[in-house]
Write an enzyme that holds these catalytic residues in place. Structure first.
Site, PDB file in Angstrom:
ATOM      1  N   HIS A 188      21.542 -44.825 -15.432  1.00  0.00           N
ATOM      2  CA  HIS A 188      21.519 -43.530 -14.737  1.00  0.00           C
ATOM      3  C   HIS A 188      21.505 -43.699 -13.217  1.00  0.00           C
ATOM      4  O   HIS A 188      21.817 -42.762 -12.499  1.00  0.00           O
ATOM      5  CB  HIS A 188      20.390 -42.627 -15.252  1.00  0.00           C
TER       6      HIS A 188
ATOM      7  N   ASP B  68      19.192 -48.196 -21.022  1.00  0.00           N
ATOM      8  CA  ASP B  68      19.504 -47.586 -19.718  1.00  0.00           C
ATOM      9  C   ASP B  68      19.690 -48.644 -18.614  1.00  0.00           C
ATOM     10  O   ASP B  68      18.860 -48.790 -17.733  1.00  0.00           O
ATOM     11  CB  ASP B  68      18.375 -46.616 -19.348  1.00  0.00           C
TER      12      ASP B  68
ATOM     13  N   SER C  85      13.089 -46.133 -10.935  1.00  0.00           N
ATOM     14  CA  SER C  85      14.155 -46.396 -11.890  1.00  0.00           C
ATOM     15  C   SER C  85      14.892 -47.652 -11.486  1.00  0.00           C
ATOM     16  O   SER C  85      15.260 -47.818 -10.326  1.00  0.00           O
ATOM     17  CB  SER C  85      15.141 -45.243 -11.923  1.00  0.00           C
TER      18      SER C  85
HETATM   19  N1  ARG Z   1      14.063 -39.334 -16.608  1.00  0.00           N
HETATM   20  C1  ARG Z   1      14.629 -40.503 -16.009  1.00  0.00           C
HETATM   21  C2  ARG Z   1      14.503 -40.356 -14.485  1.00  0.00           C
HETATM   22  O1  ARG Z   1      13.808 -39.585 -13.990  1.00  0.00           O
HETATM   23  C3  ARG Z   1      16.020 -40.751 -16.504  1.00  0.00           C
HETATM   24  C4  ARG Z   1      17.015 -39.731 -16.110  1.00  0.00           C
HETATM   25  C5  ARG Z   1      18.381 -39.905 -16.726  1.00  0.00           C
HETATM   26  N2  ARG Z   1      19.036 -38.603 -16.759  1.00  0.00           N
HETATM   27  C6  ARG Z   1      19.141 -37.824 -17.858  1.00  0.00           C
HETATM   28  N3  ARG Z   1      19.420 -36.555 -17.716  1.00  0.00           N
HETATM   29  N4  ARG Z   1      18.964 -38.312 -19.048  1.00  0.00           N
HETATM   30  O2  ARG Z   1      15.320 -40.435 -13.664  1.00  0.00           O
HETATM   31  N1  GLU Z   2      14.026 -42.030 -14.089  1.00  0.00           N
HETATM   32  C1  GLU Z   2      13.238 -42.053 -12.897  1.00  0.00           C
HETATM   33  C2  GLU Z   2      14.031 -42.485 -11.675  1.00  0.00           C
HETATM   34  O1  GLU Z   2      15.173 -42.174 -11.539  1.00  0.00           O
HETATM   35  C3  GLU Z   2      12.057 -42.887 -13.124  1.00  0.00           C
HETATM   36  C4  GLU Z   2      11.215 -42.124 -14.020  1.00  0.00           C
HETATM   37  C5  GLU Z   2      10.041 -41.575 -13.304  1.00  0.00           C
HETATM   38  O2  GLU Z   2      10.143 -40.564 -12.598  1.00  0.00           O
HETATM   39  O3  GLU Z   2       9.028 -42.227 -13.513  1.00  0.00           O
HETATM   40  O4  GLU Z   2      13.518 -43.052 -10.746  1.00  0.00           O
END
Ligand code: ARG
Ligand code: GLU
Length: 700
Positions: free
Chosen positions: A83, A219, A627
């Site tokens: 991502h 991921d 991330s």
């Molecule tokens: N939640 C993770 C982060 O904050 C992964 C995001 C990936 N995007 C999604 N819509 N699945 O970035």
């Molecule tokens: N997916 C998140 C990012 O893009 C990390 C997840 C979080 O917020 O801990 O940094």
């Protein structure tokens, strides 16, 4: 009696050793080093950060300012999340070469794809410059005077800092402006795409599984840093060569088990751990619900189109993911604040604080801070909510309004003369080219109809049939000519004349009012931070995240999300297959993966139990920006790749609870399995350094 005391002390030490925090890598000696070692780490503070010798920090790069990446080979190969590389993967994708859907693998250096604008930045050195930056600041100065003095001091410190010609410097505020650190950095700008799994692996489970445990997503994506012949940063050139790092992370094939030490090293973006209860309550009850509603309305439209049209699916992939991500996070955050009793805990802490002020005779010094914050937060509430909604509509969700917002900035530039206008127009034209590549007027009109009523009563979707700004050609025509002609045409445009009063209201009322109150709040919160550390010195204080390099550590651990439910800390390929729904938008799987599963062809990547690990969770305190951060074992080897947090614990940005806050990582063995067995890209595996720290230990 004494024995009991020792046990109690031992237990509290054990507990506090797991209570989170994002620490400054240059300051680990002492408390952090011994906490980490008590959790099982074999690393010294110098192994992690050292100015004179190579250390772990030399392998950690800030990926495009928003994510983290780590170097995993002597030839500049870096690993980050799928991502995090998503928009680059998208930008190389088309209906013919659908890398989003099918994945991408460069089979040699020549096939690696350059990415305009993408960069990776390393930290050369961190220095505490608090004394110099706060030099000459006195209590009788106004906030504005203090800020301006801090500004001049900072500039002087940066100018005086020792650095090489190709390096940069930056000063950042910590503990709400009570401490300052100087960062010397190196930014590499030739970063090429090396590999990405298909979305059915790299984004498996998509939005349904996002922020959720148990998780089964691979991921990850791979890039390579290129440098000039002297190994220094350089813009893209065919003549650049793979970068030689000062350090790269070996990869452990031995994996993890529950209670193993883990450390996450990366660039967390923003946290707000020291907000007063009233601020958290306002976020949860007012700000989040307003923003959730707007994003929910936008997603309803975008999701429906993406599911039925492949062209739209590719065009809107990044935008949709961005909108959906925070939308779902805020929902979890609200639930977590509720469930953890964070407001009551914060109020209790504030009562203790007030009580201690009396005890310590500090009432006259600090006694007005909390009541003042209480008053200011009440005063800012309406404008904070409304301003947030404006940003959601005009910056985050509706593309036509986003263009209008930018065009209004171009119009404002005209006031500074023809030259300034030309510059603004040039950047506007570049923006238009980019926007229209991924724009569909029908989708955006649907979004407009969904989100606009949540912001204003004045909703007129007929502007979409009249405006010039739904196609690149007609948009460009409006921008032709002298500034006076352009502005005349622009102000006659249906979308612009619709949006302009709303934008003017933002610039003349909403934003100034918000900023004025917010400045006062920030100044008080700086005092509050200082007062807290002085008045309640036994609490655990770590600086809020601010997009600088941090270390967080903990253990691999399951958790209890609700009564009678316990979540194991590791998932396996078996669980991926359990979730498989043929042809589904989120849970489809590539046939090759099913085959490998059927044959249990896991090679050297299987766990001791014969299964193939996919993801695991731990008590590392992370946030957005982490991330792509490496999860590092007790010996400094790479074992996982951070990519998310569990839903129940996303409130850790405002309140960290060791019971339910967990970060989610991909097991590196799954990454290697996909690269090796699924994609067959063996030369990448050969480039890495694979190690067996646990097996070697047993043999000894
Ligand atoms: N939640 C993770 C982060 O904050 C992964 C995001 C990936 N995007 C999604 N819509 N699945 O970035
Ligand atoms: N997916 C998140 C990012 O893009 C990390 C997840 C979080 O917020 O801990 O940094």
């Amino acid at each position: 009696m004494r024995f009991i005391k020792i046990i109690v002390l031992f237990i509290t030490l054990q507990m506090s050793a797991q209570q989170g925090g994002m620490w400054i890598p240059s300051l680990l000696q002492g408390m952090n080093e011994s906490e980490m070692q008590s959790l099982g780490s074999k690393l010294t503070a110098k192994d992690i950060y050292d100015v004179n010798n190579s250390s772990l920090k030399d392998a950690i790069g800030h990926f495009n300012g928003g994510c983290t990446s780590e170097v995993i080979s002597a030839k500049g190969l870096i690993l980050t999340n799928h991502h995090c590389g998503f928009s680059q993967i998208q930008s190389h994708s088309s209906l013919e070469n659908d890398y989003l859907k099918d994945g991408f693998w460069a089979m040699n250096l020549d096939e690696e794809l350059p990415n305009e604008g993408l960069y990776v930045e390393f930290i050369v050195r961190i220095e505490d410059v608090t004394k110099q930056v706060l030099e000459g600041i006195t209590d009788d100065m106004t906030d504005r005077e203090q800020q301006s003095k801090i500004g001049t001091n900072s500039n002087a410190v940066e100018r005086a800092a020792k650095k090489e010609a190709w390096q940069d410097t930056r000063i950042k505020a910590f503990y709400k402006g009570n401490q300052y650190f100087l960062f010397v950095t190196e930014r590499y700008e030739d970063i090429r795409l090396v590999g990405a799994p298909p979305s059915s692996i790299g984004k498996f489970g998509s939005d349904t599984d996002n922020w959720v445990w148990p998780r089964h997503t691979g991921d990850f994506s791979l890039f390579r840093i290129y440098a000039d012949k002297n190994n220094r940063p350089a813009k893209y050139s065919k003549d650049n060569v793979p970068f030689t790092p000062k350090h790269f992370l070996p990869v452990s094939l031995d994996g993890i088990s529950e209670d193993d030490f883990t450390m996450v090293f990366g660039f967390p973006g923003t946290t707000d751990e020291y907000l007063p209860a009233i601020a958290v309550e306002q976020t949860v009850k007012k700000v989040n619900p307003a923003n959730i509603a707007i994003r929910g309305a936008a997603l309803k439209v975008i999701d429906a189109y993406m599911k039925t049209d492949d062209q739209i699916r590719i065009q809107y992939a990044s935008k949709q993911a961005r909108i959906a991500n925070a939308w779902k996070k805020w929902i979890g955050e609200n639930q977590g604040i509720e469930k953890s009793g964070a407001l009551a805990i914060k109020r209790k802490m504030e009562a203790d604080f007030t009580q201690q002020l009396k005890v310590k005779g500090l009432e006259s010094k600090y006694g007005t801070i909390l009541p003042e914050l209480e008053r200011l937060y009440k005063e800012i509430e309406d404008v904070r909510v409304k301003r947030g909604q404006f940003v959601e509509v005009f910056v985050r969700t509706n593309e036509l309004m986003q263009l209008m917002f930018r065009l209004s900035q171009m119009e404002a530039a005209a006031a500074n003369g023809e030259e300034a206008f030309d510059k603004a127009r040039a950047s506007m034209l570049a923006r238009l080219e980019g926007s229209f590549k991924d724009f569909n007027a029908e989708v955006d009109k649907g979004v407009f109809e969904g989100v606009m009523p949540l912001y204003t009563e004045n909703v007129d979707a007929s502007i979409y049939d009249k405006t010039a700004f739904t196609s690149l050609e007609s948009a460009k025509k409006v921008l032709e000519g002298y500034s006076s002609e352009v502005l005349e045409k622009l102000n006659k445009d249906a979308a612009y004349s619709y949006a302009k009063p709303l934008i003017v209201e933002f610039y003349t009322e909403l934003d100034p009012k918000f900023q004025a109150l917010n400045d006062q709040i920030n100044a008080l919160e700086k005092q509050y931070m200082k007062a807290l550390m002085e008045v309640l010195p036994k609490q655990r204080y770590f600086p809020d995240a601010n997009s600088t390099l941090r270390v967080t550590y903990g253990k691999v651990k399951g958790y209890e999300p609700r009564d009678a439910v316990y979540y194991e800390p590791v998932t396996y390929l078996d669980g991926v297959i359990e979730k498989y729904i043929p042809g589904d938008y989120e849970f489809d799987l590539p046939e090759k993966l099913m085959d490998l599963y059927a044959k249990k062809d896991y090679g050297q990547y299987a766990d001791a139990n014969g299964k193939l690990p996919v993801c695991f969770i731990g008590t590392n305190h992370t946030t957005g920006g982490n991330s792509g951060s490496p999860a590092i074992d007790a010996n400094g080897n790479l074992i996982g790749l951070n990519f998310d947090r569990v839903w129940e614990g996303t409130m850790s940005d405002m309140y960290y609870s060791p019971e339910i806050c967990r970060n989610i990582m991909v097991d590196l063995r799954y990454v290697l399995f996909i690269v090796d067995k699924y994609a067959g890209v063996k030369h990448l595996i050969d480039e890495m350094k694979l190690v067996h720290p646990k097996k070697n230990k047993k043999k000894k």
